[in-house]
Scaffold this motif. Sequence first.
Motif, PDB file in Angstrom:
ATOM      1  N   GLN A 162      -8.433   1.166  -4.318  1.00 50.67           N
ATOM      2  CA  GLN A 162      -7.247   1.079  -3.991  1.00 50.67           C
ATOM      3  C   GLN A 162      -7.507   1.537  -2.261  1.00 50.67           C
ATOM      4  OE1 GLN A 162      -4.367   3.097  -6.367  1.00 50.67           O
ATOM      5  NE2 GLN A 162      -4.211   1.557  -7.810  1.00 50.67           N
ATOM      6  N   ILE A 163      -7.903   2.770  -2.176  1.00 59.04           N
ATOM      7  CA  ILE A 163      -8.242   3.214  -0.798  1.00 59.04           C
ATOM      8  C   ILE A 163      -9.139   2.266   0.101  1.00 59.04           C
ATOM      9  CG2 ILE A 163      -9.374   5.251   0.406  1.00 59.04           C
ATOM     10  CD1 ILE A 163      -8.534   7.032  -1.835  1.00 59.04           C
ATOM     11  N   TYR A 177       0.705  -1.261  -0.004  1.00 56.21           N
ATOM     12  CA  TYR A 177      -0.027   0.029   0.051  1.00 56.21           C
ATOM     13  C   TYR A 177       0.868   1.165   0.169  1.00 56.21           C
ATOM     14  CZ  TYR A 177      -3.689  -3.304   1.361  1.00 56.21           C
ATOM     15  OH  TYR A 177      -4.369  -4.459   1.540  1.00 56.21           O
ATOM     16  N   GLN A 178       2.226   1.308  -0.261  1.00 53.91           N
ATOM     17  CA  GLN A 178       3.085   2.515  -0.217  1.00 53.91           C
ATOM     18  C   GLN A 178       2.719   3.180  -1.295  1.00 53.91           C
ATOM     19  OE1 GLN A 178       6.987   0.867   0.040  1.00 53.91           O
ATOM     20  NE2 GLN A 178       7.139   1.194   2.333  1.00 53.91           N
ATOM     21  N   SER A 179       2.096   2.893  -2.325  1.00 50.84           N
ATOM     22  CA  SER A 179       1.822   3.769  -3.557  1.00 50.84           C
ATOM     23  C   SER A 179       0.840   4.795  -3.007  1.00 50.84           C
ATOM     24  CB  SER A 179       1.184   3.167  -4.715  1.00 50.84           C
ATOM     25  OG  SER A 179      -0.198   2.571  -4.272  1.00 50.84           O
ATOM     26  N   LEU A 180       0.037   4.545  -1.766  1.00 47.21           N
ATOM     27  CA  LEU A 180      -1.070   5.516  -1.213  1.00 47.21           C
ATOM     28  C   LEU A 180      -0.294   6.365  -0.295  1.00 47.21           C
ATOM     29  CD1 LEU A 180      -4.099   3.121  -0.952  1.00 47.21           C
ATOM     30  CD2 LEU A 180      -3.456   4.633  -2.699  1.00 47.21           C
ATOM     31  N   SER A 181       0.998   6.629  -0.011  1.00 42.85           N
ATOM     32  CA  SER A 181       1.507   7.314   0.822  1.00 42.85           C
ATOM     33  C   SER A 181       1.214   8.869   0.383  1.00 42.85           C
ATOM     34  CB  SER A 181       2.768   7.038   1.006  1.00 42.85           C
ATOM     35  OG  SER A 181       3.611   7.305  -0.161  1.00 42.85           O
ATOM     36  N   SER A 182       1.063   9.120  -0.774  1.00 40.04           N
ATOM     37  CA  SER A 182       0.388  10.356  -1.493  1.00 40.04           C
ATOM     38  C   SER A 182      -0.823  10.025  -2.428  1.00 40.04           C
ATOM     39  CB  SER A 182       1.624  10.969  -2.237  1.00 40.04           C
ATOM     40  OG  SER A 182       1.188  12.298  -2.495  1.00 40.04           O
ATOM     41  N   ILE A 183      -1.817  10.463  -2.045  1.00 41.15           N
ATOM     42  CA  ILE A 183      -3.097  10.182  -2.800  1.00 41.15           C
ATOM     43  C   ILE A 183      -3.418  11.496  -3.770  1.00 41.15           C
ATOM     44  CG2 ILE A 183      -5.371   9.556  -2.667  1.00 41.15           C
ATOM     45  CD1 ILE A 183      -5.106   8.183  -0.164  1.00 41.15           C
ATOM     46  N   LYS A 184      -3.273  11.292  -5.043  1.00 46.64           N
ATOM     47  CA  LYS A 184      -3.430  12.432  -5.722  1.00 46.64           C
ATOM     48  C   LYS A 184      -4.946  12.195  -6.384  1.00 46.64           C
ATOM     49  CE  LYS A 184       1.316  13.063  -7.303  1.00 46.64           C
ATOM     50  NZ  LYS A 184       2.244  12.627  -8.216  1.00 46.64           N
ATOM     51  N   MET A 217     -15.687  10.833  -8.067  1.00 43.79           N
ATOM     52  CA  MET A 217     -15.691  12.015  -8.702  1.00 43.79           C
ATOM     53  C   MET A 217     -14.340  12.770  -8.682  1.00 43.79           C
ATOM     54  SD  MET A 217     -19.222  13.459  -8.597  1.00 43.79           S
ATOM     55  CE  MET A 217     -18.770  15.150  -9.680  1.00 43.79           C
ATOM     56  N   LEU A 218     -13.552  12.641  -7.533  1.00 47.24           N
ATOM     57  CA  LEU A 218     -12.697  13.570  -7.214  1.00 47.24           C
ATOM     58  C   LEU A 218     -11.321  12.547  -7.636  1.00 47.24           C
ATOM     59  CD1 LEU A 218     -13.556  14.909  -3.845  1.00 47.24           C
ATOM     60  CD2 LEU A 218     -12.964  16.486  -6.062  1.00 47.24           C
ATOM     61  N   TYR A 219     -11.387  11.322  -7.443  1.00 48.98           N
ATOM     62  CA  TYR A 219     -10.135  10.368  -7.342  1.00 48.98           C
ATOM     63  C   TYR A 219     -10.051   9.427  -8.381  1.00 48.98           C
ATOM     64  CZ  TYR A 219      -9.001  12.750  -2.921  1.00 48.98           C
ATOM     65  OH  TYR A 219      -8.491  13.382  -2.110  1.00 48.98           O
ATOM     66  N   GLY A 220     -11.475   9.004  -9.106  1.00 55.01           N
ATOM     67  CA  GLY A 220     -11.236   8.077 -10.033  1.00 55.01           C
ATOM     68  C   GLY A 220     -11.782   6.782  -9.240  1.00 55.01           C
ATOM     69  N   CYS A 246     -22.935   0.766   0.513  1.00 55.16           N
ATOM     70  CA  CYS A 246     -24.062   1.711   0.896  1.00 55.16           C
ATOM     71  C   CYS A 246     -23.646   3.238   1.324  1.00 55.16           C
ATOM     72  CB  CYS A 246     -24.698   1.237   2.222  1.00 55.16           C
ATOM     73  SG  CYS A 246     -25.953  -0.509   1.861  1.00 55.16           S
ATOM     74  N   ASP A 247     -22.414   3.482   0.973  1.00 54.14           N
ATOM     75  CA  ASP A 247     -21.894   4.743   1.661  1.00 54.14           C
ATOM     76  C   ASP A 247     -22.496   5.709   0.407  1.00 54.14           C
ATOM     77  OD1 ASP A 247     -20.474   6.884   1.952  1.00 54.14           O
ATOM     78  OD2 ASP A 247     -18.308   6.043   1.555  1.00 54.14           O
ATOM     79  N   PRO A 248     -23.233   6.648   1.139  1.00 56.94           N
ATOM     80  CA  PRO A 248     -23.711   7.713   0.065  1.00 56.94           C
ATOM     81  C   PRO A 248     -22.906   8.719  -0.392  1.00 56.94           C
ATOM     82  CG  PRO A 248     -24.133   8.291   2.503  1.00 56.94           C
ATOM     83  CD  PRO A 248     -23.699   6.853   2.530  1.00 56.94           C
ATOM     84  N   ASP A 249     -21.560   8.707   0.432  1.00 54.45           N
ATOM     85  CA  ASP A 249     -20.312   9.845  -0.400  1.00 54.45           C
ATOM     86  C   ASP A 249     -19.672   9.130  -1.267  1.00 54.45           C
ATOM     87  OD1 ASP A 249     -21.704  11.960   0.951  1.00 54.45           O
ATOM     88  OD2 ASP A 249     -20.713  11.174   2.849  1.00 54.45           O
ATOM     89  N   ARG A 250     -19.773   7.782  -1.521  1.00 54.58           N
ATOM     90  CA  ARG A 250     -18.702   7.020  -2.241  1.00 54.58           C
ATOM     91  C   ARG A 250     -18.632   7.620  -3.753  1.00 54.58           C
ATOM     92  NH1 ARG A 250     -17.225   3.247  -6.228  1.00 54.58           N
ATOM     93  NH2 ARG A 250     -15.664   1.719  -5.357  1.00 54.58           N
ATOM     94  N   ASP A 251     -19.717   8.052  -4.283  1.00 59.63           N
ATOM     95  CA  ASP A 251     -19.852   8.575  -5.730  1.00 59.63           C
ATOM     96  C   ASP A 251     -18.849   9.993  -5.636  1.00 59.63           C
ATOM     97  OD1 ASP A 251     -21.342   6.713  -6.695  1.00 59.63           O
ATOM     98  OD2 ASP A 251     -23.050   7.822  -6.659  1.00 59.63           O
TER      99      ASP A 251
END
Length: 244
Positions: A237-238, A36-43, A228-231, A219-224
Motif C-alpha cells: 500500500q505504501i 490513500y487516506q487509510s495511510l494517514s496513520s500507518i501502524k 517485517m515491521l509492517y507486513g 532491488c530495494d535492499p531494505d524492503r524486507d
Amino acid sequence: METAEVTDAQIKIGECCEEIEAQVISRLGLKPVLEYQSLSSIKNLQGRATGYARVYRGGVVEKAAFLSLNFMPGMCYFNVHLIPRACYRIPRFSFEGMLTPQGSQISMDLYPDMDIMLNLEYFRNHYKRAADTYTRARFDSTALVTEPSRMLHMRAFASPFMLLAYGIKESQVADFSRYAQTYLQDWMDLCSASQICSEEEVEDRTRRREIIMRTIIECDPDRDKVVMLYGEEVTQQIEQATML
C-alpha cells in the motif's frame, strides 16, 4: 510517537517536508487523493502508529506523496516524491533519507524519466539551480562528503546532479533542507512552463517510469525490513501510494 523519540534532525527534516508540502499544494492547487487516506496513520504489526503517507493530485501533478516512517526510537525514513503527469516534459522531484543518531543518509534529485542528455538544450536550461546547488554542496563544503548512490540501478536512473551523502551529522541536516528547496524551485519552474510531450514521448516516459519504479521496489535492499515491521500488505500500500 512520543516526543522523547524525536531528534533535532527529524524536527528539521519534518519542517522542511511540511514546507514543501504546503508550497506545492498552494502553488499547484493540489487536492488529497481519497484512496490513500487509510495511510494517514500507518501502524506496524504491533498496532502502533509510527508514520503517515499523504498523497495529492491536481493540474500537472499525477501524484505528490509525502511519507514518514519511524522504524524505532531515533530512526526515521522520509520521502517526498513529486510525480508530474507523463504528458508534461517535467522530471520527478525526490527528497528522501534515513535519519539515525549515528549518522544520516539524505538524497535529492530531479529524476528525468528519460535520458536528459538526449536533449542537451533542455538539460542546460532547466537544471541551472540544481547544478549550482550540487556544485556548492559537493565542492564548497569541507565537512560534507557527497558520492554517487551505492546502488547501481539508482545511479542509472538519476540525473547528473543527484545529490547524496552518507554519514550526515545532525548539524548538517539544515543545509540539506536548504538544498532541497533550491531543487524544488527548479522543479516548480518546470511545472509553470508545462512543456507538452509528443505522443511517442508520453508512451516512452510512461513505460520507462513503470520500469524504474518496479526496479527500485524489487532491488530495494531494505524492503524486507519494512515488511517485517509492517507486513506485506501495508508495504505494498505504501509503495502504491508513494511510487507507482
